[in-house]
Write an enzyme that holds these catalytic residues in place. Sequence first.
Site, short mmCIF file in Angstrom:
data_model
loop_
_atom_site.label_atom_id
_atom_site.label_comp_id
_atom_site.label_asym_id
_atom_site.label_seq_id
_atom_site.Cartn_x
_atom_site.Cartn_y
_atom_site.Cartn_z
N HIS A 21 -43.21 -27.21 -6.85
CA HIS A 21 -43.67 -28.01 -5.71
C HIS A 21 -42.98 -27.46 -4.46
CE1 HIS A 21 -43.87 -31.68 -3.18
NE2 HIS A 21 -44.87 -32.06 -3.94
N ASP A 58 -36.14 -30.34 -11.41
CA ASP A 58 -37.01 -31.24 -10.64
C ASP A 58 -37.76 -32.10 -11.66
OD1 ASP A 58 -39.01 -32.49 -9.30
OD2 ASP A 58 -39.87 -30.69 -8.39
N GLN A 110 -42.04 -35.38 -11.94
CA GLN A 110 -43.20 -35.75 -12.78
C GLN A 110 -42.78 -36.01 -14.22
OE1 GLN A 110 -46.18 -36.33 -11.67
NE2 GLN A 110 -46.02 -35.47 -9.62
N LYS A 141 -42.90 -42.55 -8.43
CA LYS A 141 -43.71 -41.90 -9.48
C LYS A 141 -43.39 -42.48 -10.85
CE LYS A 141 -44.07 -37.54 -6.99
NZ LYS A 141 -45.44 -37.43 -6.50
N CYS A 201 -49.35 -29.56 -2.88
CA CYS A 201 -48.04 -29.03 -2.45
C CYS A 201 -47.54 -27.92 -3.38
CB CYS A 201 -46.98 -30.13 -2.35
SG CYS A 201 -47.37 -31.36 -1.12
N1 PMP Z 1 -41.56 -32.24 -7.32
C1 PMP Z 1 -42.72 -32.49 -7.93
C2 PMP Z 1 -43.06 -31.76 -9.17
C3 PMP Z 1 -43.60 -33.43 -7.38
O1 PMP Z 1 -44.75 -33.69 -7.98
C4 PMP Z 1 -43.24 -34.09 -6.19
C5 PMP Z 1 -44.18 -35.09 -5.54
N2 PMP Z 1 -45.53 -34.74 -5.58
C6 PMP Z 1 -42.01 -33.81 -5.61
C7 PMP Z 1 -41.19 -32.88 -6.20
C8 PMP Z 1 -41.55 -34.49 -4.37
O2 PMP Z 1 -41.44 -35.86 -4.59
P1 PMP Z 1 -41.33 -36.87 -3.36
O3 PMP Z 1 -42.43 -36.53 -2.42
O4 PMP Z 1 -41.48 -38.21 -3.99
O5 PMP Z 1 -39.97 -36.66 -2.77
#
Ligand code: PMP
Length: 409
Positions: free
Chosen positions: A126, A203, A206, A229, A367
């Site tokens: 991401h 990270d 998910q 999430k 993203c």
């Molecule tokens: N890493 C991953 C794999 C994600 O899916 C996301 C959110 N789409 C993030 C990081 C960032 O999370 P947040 O926007 O809640 O900080």
Amino acid sequence: MTKTIFNVKKLRADFPNLGVRIHGKPLVYLDNAATTFKPQAVIDAVTEHYASGTSNVHRGVHTLSQQATNAFERSRDKIRDFIRAEKSCEIIFTRGATEAINLVADSYGGAFLNKGDEIIISEMEHHSNIVPWQILCASKECVLKVAPFNDQGELIYEEFEKLLSPRTKLVAMVYVSNSLGTVNPVKDVIDAAHKKGAVILIDGAQTVSHLAVDVKALDCDFFAFSGHKVFGPSGIGVLYGKEKLLNRMPPYQCGGDMIASVTFEKTAYTVLPYKFEAGTPNVAGVIGLGAAMDYVRSVGLDNIAEYEHELLAYGTKALSSIDGLRLIGTAEHKASILSFVLPNIHPHDLGTLVDEEGIAIRTGHHCTQPVMKHFGVPATSRASLTFYNTKEEIDKLVKAILKAKEIFK
Ligand code: PMP
């Protein structure tokens, strides 16, 4: 009839947001990788804090402040237990996974990485696990290396291993990809990074809603996730870090609550976890996240994983039966995320058309622009499933896609 290991219909009743109608039709919410709905228990915990428990934490001797502080710290303990950390002081509250990763890049990277040091990420990260490392590399003259994935969307482990060198100081890798659904072999990645003396951040944005996580067994140095999430409030997240590393790291932000003493000559920082929690925290968010942890535990992550696996298999078969549909991300180990493209229909058009049927999917690059580049597509449509989704909802999606195809014929 949906064959399930728990009562989905009963669980759905816990989520008031599932009851809304969109364009006069019952909502089919398939955008859980973007954010999850909140069970009534979480909504109640947040409401109760604002209705009868509002107070700042850690600073007051009055009863409300003590009650809020106790609830806040109880949540920290629940999160410790949820990801099986050793100590509550290893749980740092942040705004989300993004801030957690930025904290490590800024604080750990700023203090311990030097010119020529190497950072390894993967091609499926991401943006929030790419950009902070790029900025760090630019400011410290470090080198960013990228481990590729194959056309199924699986990390090519041997290529990752080849990137490891005596100069590798940090590895940052996603556990479950948000755009591909791939579940990475993070235990192997962690062990390989440690053999080179590198620290590793996972990270887990998910991950925590799909899989049981044990940070001690994984032995990762840092683990980041977001509350929204995992059925908790937005604006609250967690950085787990090993105590000995967090103790060595300088503060990330500075202000109230993170100090032991302040004079104009010198400031001494306070202990973990408060050293990394400057300013008034998101008290209601933390309390709501604690309630989310209770809720997920009560459903059971093993049950969730098993049911989602069943949904994923059903959804994969159903979508694959659509003529011309190409699944993006077909890894052997996958979480319940289905990205796909269709010839002649841009994902945004598809997203708009299925929305008219009351179906919420996400369209775009999620993203993860490098993932889109790998597959040669500007965007995908993504249906992301969780335990309150049903096979009937997947059938509705298939029907809506077929209808869209007719329109674009
Ligand atoms: N890493 C991953 C794999 C994600 O899916 C996301 C959110 N789409 C993030 C990081 C960032 O999370 P947040 O926007 O809640 O900080």
